[in-house]
Design a protein around this motif. Structure first.
Motif, short mmCIF file in Angstrom:
data_model
loop_
_atom_site.label_atom_id
_atom_site.label_comp_id
_atom_site.label_asym_id
_atom_site.label_seq_id
_atom_site.Cartn_x
_atom_site.Cartn_y
_atom_site.Cartn_z
N PRO A 187 -51.11 144.74 26.68
CA PRO A 187 -49.96 145.45 26.13
C PRO A 187 -48.67 144.64 26.25
O PRO A 187 -48.44 143.96 27.25
CB PRO A 187 -49.89 146.73 26.98
N ALA A 188 -47.86 144.71 25.20
CA ALA A 188 -46.55 144.06 25.20
C ALA A 188 -45.60 144.87 26.10
O ALA A 188 -45.84 146.05 26.34
CB ALA A 188 -46.02 143.99 23.77
N PRO A 189 -44.51 144.24 26.57
CA PRO A 189 -44.05 142.87 26.31
C PRO A 189 -44.67 141.87 27.27
O PRO A 189 -45.22 142.23 28.30
CB PRO A 189 -42.54 142.99 26.55
N ALA A 229 -36.78 141.28 16.46
CA ALA A 229 -36.77 142.44 17.35
C ALA A 229 -36.58 143.73 16.57
O ALA A 229 -37.23 144.75 16.85
CB ALA A 229 -35.66 142.29 18.40
N GLU A 230 -35.70 143.72 15.57
CA GLU A 230 -35.46 144.93 14.78
C GLU A 230 -36.69 145.31 13.97
O GLU A 230 -37.08 146.49 13.91
CB GLU A 230 -34.26 144.72 13.86
N LEU A 231 -37.33 144.33 13.35
CA LEU A 231 -38.50 144.61 12.53
C LEU A 231 -39.67 145.09 13.39
O LEU A 231 -40.41 146.01 13.01
CB LEU A 231 -38.90 143.36 11.74
N GLY A 247 -43.64 147.82 14.59
CA GLY A 247 -44.62 147.40 15.58
C GLY A 247 -45.11 145.98 15.40
O GLY A 247 -45.85 145.46 16.23
N ARG A 248 -44.72 145.35 14.31
CA ARG A 248 -45.13 143.98 14.01
C ARG A 248 -44.20 143.45 12.94
O ARG A 248 -43.41 144.20 12.33
CB ARG A 248 -46.56 143.94 13.49
N ASP A 266 -49.97 143.90 19.65
CA ASP A 266 -49.33 143.63 20.94
C ASP A 266 -49.11 142.13 21.15
O ASP A 266 -48.17 141.74 21.84
CB ASP A 266 -50.19 144.17 22.08
N GLY A 267 -50.00 141.31 20.59
CA GLY A 267 -49.83 139.88 20.76
C GLY A 267 -48.55 139.38 20.13
O GLY A 267 -47.79 138.61 20.75
N GLU A 268 -48.28 139.80 18.90
CA GLU A 268 -47.07 139.37 18.21
C GLU A 268 -45.83 139.91 18.90
O GLU A 268 -44.87 139.17 19.15
CB GLU A 268 -47.13 139.85 16.76
#
Length: 277
Positions: A66-68, A137-139, A144-145, A190-192
């Motif tokens: 899970p991100a971040p 960050a906004e996108l 979510g990606r 989550d990777g991106e």
């Protein structure tokens, strides 16, 4: 590919060649096969090195927890991988995000790093990178990606030089087709999001540049002439702070010079490694 579990995260890697150890740490979303496409991996093997490439956490076929993520996570994964394969005093070559990983590894596990190449990722943050981080960050917060077409455009604009983007219609079309036709490199969204978050915090750390003075190993800041993200002046600034730093530039290339100028990139890396052998 082989795998190793580091702190509960499965990391996929490949090991080729024989001789002095080298690890290649890729950029955001960069699969290990890109090092093969660039020719740098094979050039190193031909020059007598044993080379490990790997998929950083988030990039398939490695796990995407899970991100971040934090740069400490990425550097810790690499340290665990190097411990697993028995590499010590290795040449660690990082490209873009991978150069952040390599830089932190050299500070936290100096026993693993005998020399360091920071490619297209050394030096202070530029206004362009700051704007890109805000947009990403906004996108990601909204969807979510990164939208795939935005990711293609972003990669296209950063990879190719301004003259190619302006004048070479065929090459731009070929790159657009290549980028748009690829299956996702990410193991999950989550990777991106995780790798993007790691870059955000790393690049905005006010103490990051001063910490370069802690790296005692021979280090090369390698810049590409038309890189909008990490232009040559940022590489020079990093080289000046590194106690044993050197600077080199690949002319005519943008941020994607690893792929668009493979011979020139490999020549610069091998010159450095030979000079410190």
């Amino acid at each position: 590919m082989d795998t190793v579990v580091v702190g509960g995260v499965r990391i996929a890697f490949e090991r080729v060649g024989s001789g002095r150890p080298v690890v290649l740490s890729g950029g955001t979303g960069m699969p290990p096969v890109a090092w093969e496409f660039s020719g740098l991996r094979d050039a190193l093997v031909a020059a007598g090195y044993e080379v490990v490439t790997y998929a950083a956490r988030g990039v398939a076929p490695s796990d995407a927890p899970p991100a971040p993520y934090a740069m400490a996570d990425l550097a810790g994964d690499l340290a665990g991988l190097m411990d697993h394969v028995g590499f010590r005093d290795a040449a660690v070559l990082g490209y873009s995000l991978g150069s952040f990983t390599a830089e932190l590894l050299a500070r936290t596990r100096p026993d693993l790093v005998g020399s360091l190449v920071l490619m297209a990722g050394a030096g202070p943050m530029t206004g362009v990178v700051d704007a890109v981080l805000d947009a990403e960050a906004e996108l990601i917060a909204l969807a979510g990606r990164l939208p795939p077409k935005f990711a293609v455009l972003q990669t296209l604009l950063s990879t190719l030089s301004p003259l190619v983007l302006r004048d070479d219609v065929e090459q731009v079309a070929n790159w657009r087709e290549l980028l748009g036709g690829q299956e996702s490199v990410w193991a999950s969204p989550d990777g991106e999001a995780g790798q993007s978050a790691a870059s955000q915090v790393w690049l905005r750390d006010p103490d990051r540049m001063a910490a370069l003075t802690e790296i005692r190993t021979p280090a090369l800041a390698l810049a590409f002439e038309h890189d909008l993200y990490f232009p040559p002046h940022t590489g020079r600034a990093a080289a000046e702070l590194l106690p044993r730093g050197q600077f080199a530039q690949v002319d005519g290339a943008a941020h994607g010079g690893l792929l668009t100028h493979p011979k020139e990139t490999a020549d610069a890396v091998l010159r450095f490694l030979t000079s410190i052998a």
